[in-house]
Design a protein around this motif. Structure first.
Motif, PDB file in Angstrom:
ATOM      1  N   LEU A   1       0.919  -1.390   0.057  1.00 55.46           N
ATOM      2  CA  LEU A   1       0.167  -0.018  -0.005  1.00 55.46           C
ATOM      3  C   LEU A   1       1.044   1.126   0.072  1.00 55.46           C
ATOM      4  O   LEU A   1       2.013   1.329   0.748  1.00 55.46           O
ATOM      5  N   ARG A   2       0.536   2.114  -0.744  1.00 64.80           N
ATOM      6  CA  ARG A   2       1.303   3.444  -0.829  1.00 64.80           C
ATOM      7  C   ARG A   2       1.073   4.242   0.521  1.00 64.80           C
ATOM      8  O   ARG A   2      -0.087   4.305   0.960  1.00 64.80           O
ATOM      9  N   VAL A   3       2.261   4.869   1.254  1.00 66.93           N
ATOM     10  CA  VAL A   3       1.988   5.563   2.251  1.00 66.93           C
ATOM     11  C   VAL A   3       1.610   6.931   1.671  1.00 66.93           C
ATOM     12  O   VAL A   3       2.517   7.803   1.011  1.00 66.93           O
ATOM     13  N   ASP A   4       0.376   7.521   2.040  1.00 71.17           N
ATOM     14  CA  ASP A   4      -0.125   8.625   1.386  1.00 71.17           C
ATOM     15  C   ASP A   4       0.398   9.846   1.930  1.00 71.17           C
ATOM     16  O   ASP A   4       0.430  10.906   1.420  1.00 71.17           O
ATOM     17  N   TYR A   5       1.117   9.799   3.468  1.00 73.00           N
ATOM     18  CA  TYR A   5       1.488  10.886   3.927  1.00 73.00           C
ATOM     19  C   TYR A   5       2.383  11.704   3.081  1.00 73.00           C
ATOM     20  O   TYR A   5       2.391  12.896   3.064  1.00 73.00           O
ATOM     21  N   PHE A   6       3.654  11.231   2.600  1.00 75.55           N
ATOM     22  CA  PHE A   6       4.364  11.741   1.877  1.00 75.55           C
ATOM     23  C   PHE A   6       3.797  12.688   0.449  1.00 75.55           C
ATOM     24  O   PHE A   6       4.067  13.501   0.208  1.00 75.55           O
ATOM     25  N   SER A   7       3.261  11.829  -0.305  1.00 75.80           N
ATOM     26  CA  SER A   7       2.406  12.421  -1.472  1.00 75.80           C
ATOM     27  C   SER A   7       1.416  13.526  -1.104  1.00 75.80           C
ATOM     28  O   SER A   7       1.229  14.725  -1.723  1.00 75.80           O
ATOM     29  N   ASN A   8       0.585  13.540   0.048  1.00 75.18           N
ATOM     30  CA  ASN A   8       0.010  14.691   0.793  1.00 75.18           C
ATOM     31  C   ASN A   8       0.505  15.754   0.882  1.00 75.18           C
ATOM     32  O   ASN A   8       0.050  16.826   0.916  1.00 75.18           O
ATOM     33  N   GLN A   9       1.821  15.438   1.444  1.00 78.07           N
ATOM     34  CA  GLN A   9       2.690  16.474   1.765  1.00 78.07           C
ATOM     35  C   GLN A   9       3.443  17.254   0.727  1.00 78.07           C
ATOM     36  O   GLN A   9       4.340  17.890   0.926  1.00 78.07           O
ATOM     37  N   GLY A  10       3.374  16.790  -0.469  1.00 76.82           N
ATOM     38  CA  GLY A  10       4.046  17.353  -1.540  1.00 76.82           C
ATOM     39  C   GLY A  10       5.494  16.664  -1.348  1.00 76.82           C
ATOM     40  O   GLY A  10       6.545  17.333  -1.852  1.00 76.82           O
ATOM     41  N   LEU A  11       5.866  15.685  -0.731  1.00 71.64           N
ATOM     42  CA  LEU A  11       7.281  15.164  -0.639  1.00 71.64           C
ATOM     43  C   LEU A  11       7.483  13.756  -1.474  1.00 71.64           C
ATOM     44  O   LEU A  11       6.647  12.988  -2.002  1.00 71.64           O
ATOM     45  N   CYS A  12       8.769  13.739  -1.950  1.00 68.11           N
ATOM     46  CA  CYS A  12       9.164  12.815  -2.729  1.00 68.11           C
ATOM     47  C   CYS A  12      10.210  11.722  -1.895  1.00 68.11           C
ATOM     48  O   CYS A  12      11.336  12.426  -1.314  1.00 68.11           O
ATOM     49  N   VAL A  13       9.845  10.545  -1.983  1.00 72.44           N
ATOM     50  CA  VAL A  13      10.831   9.715  -1.118  1.00 72.44           C
ATOM     51  C   VAL A  13      12.012   9.312  -1.853  1.00 72.44           C
ATOM     52  O   VAL A  13      11.864   8.894  -2.975  1.00 72.44           O
ATOM     53  N   LEU A  14      13.176   9.498  -1.342  1.00 73.58           N
ATOM     54  CA  LEU A  14      14.243   9.114  -1.828  1.00 73.58           C
ATOM     55  C   LEU A  14      15.021   7.770  -1.124  1.00 73.58           C
ATOM     56  O   LEU A  14      15.780   6.947  -2.033  1.00 73.58           O
ATOM     57  N   ASP A  15      14.796   7.482  -0.038  1.00 73.51           N
ATOM     58  CA  ASP A  15      15.459   6.346   0.723  1.00 73.51           C
ATOM     59  C   ASP A  15      14.513   5.890   1.767  1.00 73.51           C
ATOM     60  O   ASP A  15      13.806   6.410   2.239  1.00 73.51           O
ATOM     61  N   VAL A  16      14.774   4.523   1.997  1.00 75.98           N
ATOM     62  CA  VAL A  16      14.002   3.972   3.144  1.00 75.98           C
ATOM     63  C   VAL A  16      14.810   2.886   3.759  1.00 75.98           C
ATOM     64  O   VAL A  16      15.645   2.312   3.195  1.00 75.98           O
ATOM     65  N   VAL A  17      14.934   2.940   5.088  1.00 74.89           N
ATOM     66  CA  VAL A  17      15.787   2.109   6.049  1.00 74.89           C
ATOM     67  C   VAL A  17      14.903   1.461   7.156  1.00 74.89           C
ATOM     68  O   VAL A  17      14.200   2.560   7.930  1.00 74.89           O
ATOM     69  N   CYS A  18      14.399   0.284   7.077  1.00 74.42           N
ATOM     70  CA  CYS A  18      13.656  -0.579   8.231  1.00 74.42           C
ATOM     71  C   CYS A  18      14.425  -1.044   9.326  1.00 74.42           C
ATOM     72  O   CYS A  18      15.604  -1.503   9.306  1.00 74.42           O
ATOM     73  N   GLY A  19      14.009  -0.595  10.454  1.00 78.24           N
ATOM     74  CA  GLY A  19      14.603  -1.216  11.899  1.00 78.24           C
ATOM     75  C   GLY A  19      13.603  -2.568  12.106  1.00 78.24           C
ATOM     76  O   GLY A  19      12.561  -2.612  11.248  1.00 78.24           O
ATOM     77  N   PRO A  20      13.893  -3.205  12.822  1.00 86.59           N
ATOM     78  CA  PRO A  20      13.066  -4.339  12.960  1.00 86.59           C
ATOM     79  C   PRO A  20      11.470  -4.177  13.223  1.00 86.59           C
ATOM     80  O   PRO A  20      10.668  -4.845  12.552  1.00 86.59           O
ATOM     81  N   TRP A  21      11.126  -3.067  14.201  1.00 86.45           N
ATOM     82  CA  TRP A  21       9.847  -2.761  14.370  1.00 86.45           C
ATOM     83  C   TRP A  21       9.467  -1.395  14.007  1.00 86.45           C
ATOM     84  O   TRP A  21       8.537  -0.647  14.248  1.00 86.45           O
ATOM     85  N   ASN A  22      10.375  -0.600  12.968  1.00 88.43           N
ATOM     86  CA  ASN A  22      10.101   0.685  12.648  1.00 88.43           C
ATOM     87  C   ASN A  22      10.432   1.113  11.226  1.00 88.43           C
ATOM     88  O   ASN A  22      11.483   0.160  10.630  1.00 88.43           O
ATOM     89  N   THR A  23      10.418   2.072  10.874  1.00 87.47           N
ATOM     90  CA  THR A  23      10.765   2.383   9.474  1.00 87.47           C
ATOM     91  C   THR A  23      11.062   3.918   9.544  1.00 87.47           C
ATOM     92  O   THR A  23      10.713   4.796  10.138  1.00 87.47           O
ATOM     93  N   PHE A  24      12.222   4.235   8.839  1.00 86.66           N
ATOM     94  CA  PHE A  24      13.086   5.685   8.474  1.00 86.66           C
ATOM     95  C   PHE A  24      12.935   6.021   7.161  1.00 86.66           C
ATOM     96  O   PHE A  24      13.396   4.907   6.237  1.00 86.66           O
ATOM     97  N   VAL A  25      12.383   7.094   6.839  1.00 88.40           N
ATOM     98  CA  VAL A  25      12.272   7.445   5.430  1.00 88.40           C
ATOM     99  C   VAL A  25      13.011   8.677   5.176  1.00 88.40           C
ATOM    100  O   VAL A  25      12.889   9.764   5.930  1.00 88.40           O
ATOM    101  N   CYS A  26      13.600   9.027   3.936  1.00 85.60           N
ATOM    102  CA  CYS A  26      14.206  10.376   3.572  1.00 85.60           C
ATOM    103  C   CYS A  26      13.542  10.967   2.423  1.00 85.60           C
ATOM    104  O   CYS A  26      13.310   9.948   1.605  1.00 85.60           O
ATOM    105  N   ALA A  27      13.085  12.161   2.404  1.00 88.57           N
ATOM    106  CA  ALA A  27      11.985  12.775   1.658  1.00 88.57           C
ATOM    107  C   ALA A  27      12.490  14.039   1.304  1.00 88.57           C
ATOM    108  O   ALA A  27      13.211  14.836   2.059  1.00 88.57           O
ATOM    109  N   VAL A  28      12.233  14.624   0.029  1.00 94.54           N
ATOM    110  CA  VAL A  28      12.606  16.181  -0.217  1.00 94.54           C
ATOM    111  C   VAL A  28      11.023  16.672  -1.040  1.00 94.54           C
ATOM    112  O   VAL A  28      10.478  15.988  -1.424  1.00 94.54           O
ATOM    113  N   GLU A  29      11.128  17.897  -1.109  1.00 94.84           N
ATOM    114  CA  GLU A  29       9.940  18.537  -1.429  1.00 94.84           C
ATOM    115  C   GLU A  29      10.095  18.247  -2.854  1.00 94.84           C
ATOM    116  O   GLU A  29      11.082  18.324  -3.523  1.00 94.84           O
TER     117      GLU A  29
END
Length: 405
Positions: A371-399
């Motif tokens: 499923l697409r994570v709508d938060y980033f598109s709704n905020q006008g952000l472009c996702v560049l990178d993703v790194v998952c921890g065991p139970w969490n997720t970290f994302v780098c994004a730019v306008e």
């Protein structure tokens, strides 16, 4: 004028890129940047579940000068930043002439935000587990015990300085092999493998060779090796099901594996108990039935089919995942039982276990479909990178650069 979905690049030169986090936060490893600036609402009072992405703090240190982009690094304005995560900690690597690592989460003073590790000055890469912090420098690799990051490292390997082209692409790779997260730390690899990247699961490994071939070894109890059997391998074994198709990236969860092809297709295999393979999972179907959630129609009897096929518990061979919108995937990462993928258009898709909000959809629910994570598109952000921890997720994004019509 109507704002359309824009190009995936900074709006203006020098636009800052930011890191966002969501999911498990019991140890304050997702310190919200706005709160860290005032030192309020962090640490002991941190929310255990962060179900909506929040912009996170990196290091409260002097900003580093700009450099050319390095492998796996994201230029956040005037700093190049990498993130690595374990279950209770997050390591943030700031690259530059004076590279350094900051730790967030368990063991940091008062858990009030990121704190710098003095032994990391000048490092080029980092790997973090529950017990050890691995630092890679130009001429050595060191492992430090996190209970006491002082004195001497618990393991160290010196190597001759090399130019950038001669260095391994990223930890856990080191000259001649790779470094694990527990003793014995060093494990040799045959030079005939021509390895370019390596992903470590809980008890298995997935290797990508320079020719685009995939090799796996370790425990195979949940089909995570992809050889069609539930047995282990002591040495790297080529994944014959993908032979002849060039792969461009690999990732490993605790009991599942993922790779992406040079053309942007996603293949998964291993355990699917929480839908982390992007295939129908019985447990998720039962949860939907009990809670009355709408969604894809799943039949209840063993072996019966839903709209996508029979329920899958273990997938012992690589299988192609259906990413919505025929998206071309450029980056993939795995948590313990969830998966995240970044597309060429700058969208983020997640699936699998979501009880702590690590899927980023605003609810603590799991999904056996990407499923697409709508938060980033709704905020006008472009996702560049993703790194998952065991139970969490970290994302780098730019306008995004807006498109007008």
């Amino acid at each position: 004028m109507r704002m359309l979905r824009g190009k995936c690049r900074p709006m203006v030169p020098g636009s800052q890129m930011g890191w966002f986090g969501f999911g498990f936060n019991a140890f304050g490893q997702i310190p919200e940047a706005a709160k860290c600036e005032g030192k309020e609402g962090t640490g002991q009072n941190a929310e255990v579940k962060v179900i909506v992405p929040v912009k996170i703090a990196c290091c409260d240190l002097d900003r580093q000068p700009k450099r050319e982009s390095e492998h796996g690094a994201v230029n956040t304005g005037s700093r190049l930043v990498q993130i690595r995560a374990s279950w209770s900690r997050r390591a943030t690597l700031h690259l530059g002439d004076d590279g350094h690592v900051c730790l967030s989460g368990f063991g940091t003073p008062d858990r009030t935000g990121p704190h710098s590790v003095s032994q990391s000055r000048g490092c080029r890469d980092v790997q973090v587990s529950e017990r050890h912090l691995t630092l890679s420098f130009a001429d050595r690799v060191e492992c430090w015990a996190l209970e006491e990051v002082a004195g001497e490292p618990v393991w160290k390997m010196d190597h001759s300085p090399a130019n950038e082209a001669g260095l391994p692409s990223a930890l856990p790779l080191v000259p001649g092999g790779y470094v694990g997260t527990a003793p014995p730390f060093f494990h040799p690899l045959s030079p005939q493998l021509h390895v370019t990247s390596l992903a470590l699961g809980q008890q298995h490994a997935v290797l990508l060779s320079a020719s685009g071939g995939v090799f796996t070894w370790g425990s195979g109890s949940h089909g995570q090796l992809g050889h069609g059997e539930l047995v282990g391998e002591t040495e790297p074994r080529v994944l014959e099901a993908l032979w002849g198709m060039a792969m461009a990236g690999v990732a490993a969860g605790n009991w599942h594996s993922v790779c992406i092809s040079a053309g942007g297709d996603v293949y998964t295999w291993g355990w699917n108990e929480s839908g982390q393979l992007g295939m129908p999972a019985r447990a998720l179907n039962e949860a939907r039935r009990l809670t009355g959630q709408d969604g894809a129609t799943h039949l209840q009897s063993d072996g019966e089919e839903d709209g996508r096929g029979v329920f899958i518990s273990i997938q012992a061979f690589p299988a192609l995942v259906d990413i919505p919108e025929d998206s071309e995937v450029t980056k993939v990462s795995c948590g313990s039982r969830h998966t995240a993928a970044v597309t060429k258009t700058g969208d983020l898709f997640t699936w699998g276990w979501g009880d702590y909000g690590q899927l980023g959809h605003g609810t603590p629910r799991s999904s056996d479909q990407p499923l697409r994570v709508d938060y980033f598109s709704n905020q006008g952000l472009c996702v560049l990178d993703v790194v998952c921890g065991p139970w969490n997720t970290f994302v780098c994004a730019v306008e995004r650069e807006p498109s007008l019509s």
